[in-house]
Design a protein around this motif. Structure first.
Motif, PDB file in Angstrom:
ATOM      1  N   ALA A   1      -9.456 -52.178  24.898  1.00 15.12           N
ATOM      2  CA  ALA A   1     -10.040 -52.257  26.116  1.00 15.12           C
ATOM      3  C   ALA A   1      -7.597 -51.739  26.434  1.00 15.12           C
ATOM      4  O   ALA A   1      -7.729 -52.904  27.932  1.00 15.12           O
ATOM      5  N   TRP A   2      -7.405 -50.711  26.293  1.00 15.94           N
ATOM      6  CA  TRP A   2      -5.606 -50.635  26.696  1.00 15.94           C
ATOM      7  C   TRP A   2      -5.995 -48.954  26.715  1.00 15.94           C
ATOM      8  O   TRP A   2      -6.686 -48.293  26.526  1.00 15.94           O
ATOM      9  N   ARG A   3      -5.250 -49.016  27.353  1.00 18.97           N
ATOM     10  CA  ARG A   3      -4.386 -47.604  27.678  1.00 18.97           C
ATOM     11  C   ARG A   3      -3.901 -47.390  26.719  1.00 18.97           C
ATOM     12  O   ARG A   3      -3.937 -45.995  26.363  1.00 18.97           O
TER      13      ARG A   3
ATOM     14  N   LEU B   1      -7.789 -47.732  20.541  1.00 19.86           N
ATOM     15  CA  LEU B   1      -6.879 -48.262  20.936  1.00 19.86           C
ATOM     16  C   LEU B   1      -6.060 -47.517  21.925  1.00 19.86           C
ATOM     17  O   LEU B   1      -5.241 -48.143  22.736  1.00 19.86           O
ATOM     18  N   GLY B   2      -6.391 -46.362  22.139  1.00 20.47           N
ATOM     19  CA  GLY B   2      -6.161 -45.663  23.385  1.00 20.47           C
ATOM     20  C   GLY B   2      -5.310 -44.918  23.423  1.00 20.47           C
ATOM     21  O   GLY B   2      -5.342 -44.286  21.914  1.00 20.47           O
ATOM     22  N   MET B   3      -4.340 -44.147  24.106  1.00 24.02           N
ATOM     23  CA  MET B   3      -2.921 -43.214  23.622  1.00 24.02           C
ATOM     24  C   MET B   3      -2.319 -43.462  22.052  1.00 24.02           C
ATOM     25  O   MET B   3      -2.331 -44.729  22.680  1.00 24.02           O
TER      26      MET B   3
ATOM     27  N   ASN C   1     -10.351 -43.405  16.293  1.00 22.27           N
ATOM     28  CA  ASN C   1     -10.954 -43.060  17.285  1.00 22.27           C
ATOM     29  C   ASN C   1     -10.463 -42.920  18.686  1.00 22.27           C
ATOM     30  O   ASN C   1     -10.665 -43.505  18.999  1.00 22.27           O
ATOM     31  N   HIS C   2     -10.698 -41.245  18.974  1.00 22.36           N
ATOM     32  CA  HIS C   2      -9.942 -41.373  20.518  1.00 22.36           C
ATOM     33  C   HIS C   2     -11.251 -40.157  20.639  1.00 22.36           C
ATOM     34  O   HIS C   2     -10.816 -38.956  20.624  1.00 22.36           O
ATOM     35  N   ASN C   3     -11.981 -40.332  22.068  1.00 19.73           N
ATOM     36  CA  ASN C   3     -12.577 -39.574  21.339  1.00 19.73           C
ATOM     37  C   ASN C   3     -12.072 -38.350  23.574  1.00 19.73           C
ATOM     38  O   ASN C   3     -11.840 -38.744  23.742  1.00 19.73           O
TER      39      ASN C   3
ATOM     40  N   LEU D   1     -25.297 -42.097  27.095  1.00 16.39           N
ATOM     41  CA  LEU D   1     -24.094 -43.004  27.768  1.00 16.39           C
ATOM     42  C   LEU D   1     -25.003 -44.535  27.914  1.00 16.39           C
ATOM     43  O   LEU D   1     -26.274 -44.446  28.778  1.00 16.39           O
ATOM     44  N   VAL D   2     -24.500 -45.767  27.571  1.00 16.17           N
ATOM     45  CA  VAL D   2     -25.347 -46.754  28.489  1.00 16.17           C
ATOM     46  C   VAL D   2     -24.687 -47.008  29.684  1.00 16.17           C
ATOM     47  O   VAL D   2     -23.467 -47.297  29.740  1.00 16.17           O
ATOM     48  N   LYS D   3     -25.471 -46.897  30.405  1.00 14.18           N
ATOM     49  CA  LYS D   3     -25.576 -47.436  31.976  1.00 14.18           C
ATOM     50  C   LYS D   3     -25.269 -48.809  32.002  1.00 14.18           C
ATOM     51  O   LYS D   3     -26.302 -49.450  32.242  1.00 14.18           O
TER      52      LYS D   3
HETATM   53  N1  SAM Z   1      -9.928 -47.775  25.407  1.00 11.53           N
HETATM   54  C1  SAM Z   1      -9.767 -46.392  24.191  1.00 11.53           C
HETATM   55  C2  SAM Z   1      -9.819 -45.428  24.681  1.00 11.53           C
HETATM   56  O1  SAM Z   1     -10.582 -45.881  25.933  1.00 11.53           O
HETATM   57  O2  SAM Z   1      -9.620 -44.948  24.060  1.00 11.53           O
HETATM   58  C3  SAM Z   1     -10.299 -47.103  22.816  1.00 11.53           C
HETATM   59  C4  SAM Z   1     -11.687 -47.818  23.240  1.00 11.53           C
HETATM   60  S1  SAM Z   1     -13.044 -47.170  24.125  1.00 11.53           S
HETATM   61  C5  SAM Z   1     -14.230 -47.999  25.026  1.00 11.53           C
HETATM   62  C6  SAM Z   1     -13.513 -45.626  23.205  1.00 11.53           C
HETATM   63  C7  SAM Z   1     -15.086 -45.204  23.369  1.00 11.53           C
HETATM   64  O3  SAM Z   1     -16.109 -45.855  23.464  1.00 11.53           O
HETATM   65  C8  SAM Z   1     -14.749 -44.181  24.606  1.00 11.53           C
HETATM   66  O4  SAM Z   1     -14.178 -43.286  24.401  1.00 11.53           O
HETATM   67  C9  SAM Z   1     -16.252 -44.347  25.359  1.00 11.53           C
HETATM   68  O5  SAM Z   1     -16.606 -42.962  24.316  1.00 11.53           O
HETATM   69  C10 SAM Z   1     -17.103 -45.095  24.129  1.00 11.53           C
HETATM   70  N2  SAM Z   1     -17.624 -45.640  25.371  1.00 11.53           N
HETATM   71  C11 SAM Z   1     -17.591 -46.465  26.138  1.00 11.53           C
HETATM   72  N3  SAM Z   1     -18.174 -46.657  27.374  1.00 11.53           N
HETATM   73  C12 SAM Z   1     -19.546 -46.199  27.255  1.00 11.53           C
HETATM   74  C13 SAM Z   1     -20.967 -46.057  27.278  1.00 11.53           C
HETATM   75  N4  SAM Z   1     -20.523 -47.289  28.575  1.00 11.53           N
HETATM   76  N5  SAM Z   1     -20.763 -45.888  27.085  1.00 11.53           N
HETATM   77  C14 SAM Z   1     -21.390 -44.936  25.741  1.00 11.53           C
HETATM   78  N6  SAM Z   1     -19.782 -44.737  25.347  1.00 11.53           N
HETATM   79  C15 SAM Z   1     -19.146 -45.620  25.561  1.00 11.53           C
END
Ligand code: SAM
Ligand code: DTB
Ligand code: SF4
Length: 328
Positions: A112-114, A142-144, A162-164, A235-237
């Motif tokens: 959980a990093w930027r 790990l973020g950006m 992984n970077h979404n 989405l996990v709410k």
């Molecule tokens: N902090 C880093 C980042 O955001 O780039 C890496 C970890 S982040 C938790 C990885 C991915 O998990 C997010 O980009 C998002 O697509 C997914 N994610 C986070 N919370 C979620 C949720 N509640 N439901 C579904 N996907 C989720």
């Protein structure tokens, strides 16, 4: 309205670029036609009854400075989460060995990093090399990343980053304000330039409309090289996040999203990602039918519950699906 800072796309010559209307036409097909087409594309490119297993671990949990509206780990929201500093290597290796024993072929470490700090990155690099020694494919999120950090990760043996993109460029500012869409594309480019495999997808069911799901998939498919791995998360709410009460997405629209991802990115692994815990077996079977061929496997995602491994094994047995074996 066109955005003030239009996203820069570097386009390869001669590669088909998917248009919005063209992808909308795929989505608009009768459900059975779409799933049939996706299954045909799937069979042309993959073993039809094989699914790849990736196991997740959160190596640093919570207290994240970003404001992603879906995320239980953001410091902006009160989500009743137990925060944890970067885990020691030994603890991560123990989890990685369990993942091997349970049959996973890839181990994905999330923080959980930027962005990773130059102080903490060396420990992550050592961890990646040690996980790889166990015979697992390695993945990290790990973020950006700065280009030089991407190179260090690649040198340490990181197979996938992984970077979404999370959603369309259009809907993006409804979800995150602390980093831009272009920041995300730049990180993906750094990952590519460093020679790693790209894992990039998004989340649906965040109140977006179909044009946003089309926009997300188009952007991914139109990248200079499509991502090798495409996680599609439902989405996990999580209570306490701004999206906790968002309306459910119709299950069929989720399956359509998987099917269109399969058609647009025929050679990519499409991962049926977060949200499986809330899906019944029939829903998951239709997602596999629509071309999903990878899952997160293990009792937990990062901070929320996943479908249990026992249940997954039973489901695979009932469907005649086998887990993909390690390549080496
Ligand atoms: N902090 C880093 C980042 O955001 O780039 C890496 C970890 S982040 C938790 C990885 C991915 O998990 C997010 O980009 C998002 O697509 C997914 N994610 C986070 N919370 C979620 C949720 N509640 N439901 C579904 N996907 C989720
Ligand atoms: C991805 O696309 N989904 C995973 C992984 N990449 C890192 C994360 C899902 C997180 C779901 C919410 C949680 O468990 O915190
Ligand atoms: Fe932080 Fe990643 Fe969660 Fe966004 S998705 S709040 S960057 S951990």
């Amino acid at each position: 309205m066109p955005s003030a800072n239009p996203v820069q796309y570097i386009q390869p010559i001669n590669r088909h670029q998917w248009g919005q209307a063209e992808v909308a036409d795929l989505f608009a097909q009768p459900f059975m036609d779409l799933v049939f087409q996706a299954q045909q594309v799937h069979r042309e490119n993959f073993e039809p009854n094989q699914v790849q297993l990736s196991t997740l671990i959160s190596i640093k949990t919570g207290a994240c400075p970003e404001d992603c509206a879906y995320c239980p780990q953001s410091a902006h929201y009160d989500t009743d989460l137990e925060k944890e500093k970067l885990l020691p290597i030994a603890e991560i290796l123990e989890a990685a060995q369990k993942a091997v024993d349970a049959g996973a072929t890839r181990f994905c470490m999330g923080a959980a990093w930027r962005n990773p700090s130059d102080r903490e990155l060396p420990q992550v690099l050592a961890t990646i090399s040690a996980v790889k020694e166990l015979g697992l494919e390695t993945c990290a999120t790990l973020g950006m990343l700065k280009p030089e950090q991407a190179h260090l990760l690649a040198e340490a043996g990181l197979d996938y980053y992984n970077h979404n993109l999370d959603t369309s460029e259009k809907y993006y500012d409804q979800i995150i304000t602390t980093r831009t869409y272009q920041n995300r594309l730049d990180t993906l480019q750094s990952v590519r330039d460093a020679g790693m495999n790209v894992c990039a997808g998004g989340i649906v069911g965040m109140g977006e409309d179909e044009s946003d799901r089309i926009g997300l998939l188009r952007t991914l498919a139109n990248l200079p090289t499509a991502p090798e791995s495409v996680p599609i998360n439902m989405l996990v709410k999580v209570p306490g996040t701004p999206l906790e009460d968002v309306a459910d997405l119709d299950d069929f629209d989720f399956i359509r999203t998987i099917a269109v991802a399969r058609i647009l990115m025929p050679q990519s692994y499409v991962r049926l990602s977060a949200g499986r815990h809330e899906m019944n077996d029939q829903m998951q079977a239709l997602c596999f039918m629509a071309g999903a061929n990878s899952i997160f496997y293990g009792e937990e995602l990062l901070t929320t519950e996943n479908a249990s491994s026992d249940h997954d094994r039973q489901l695979f047995d009932r469907l005649g699906i086998s887990a993909e074996k390690a390549q080496r």
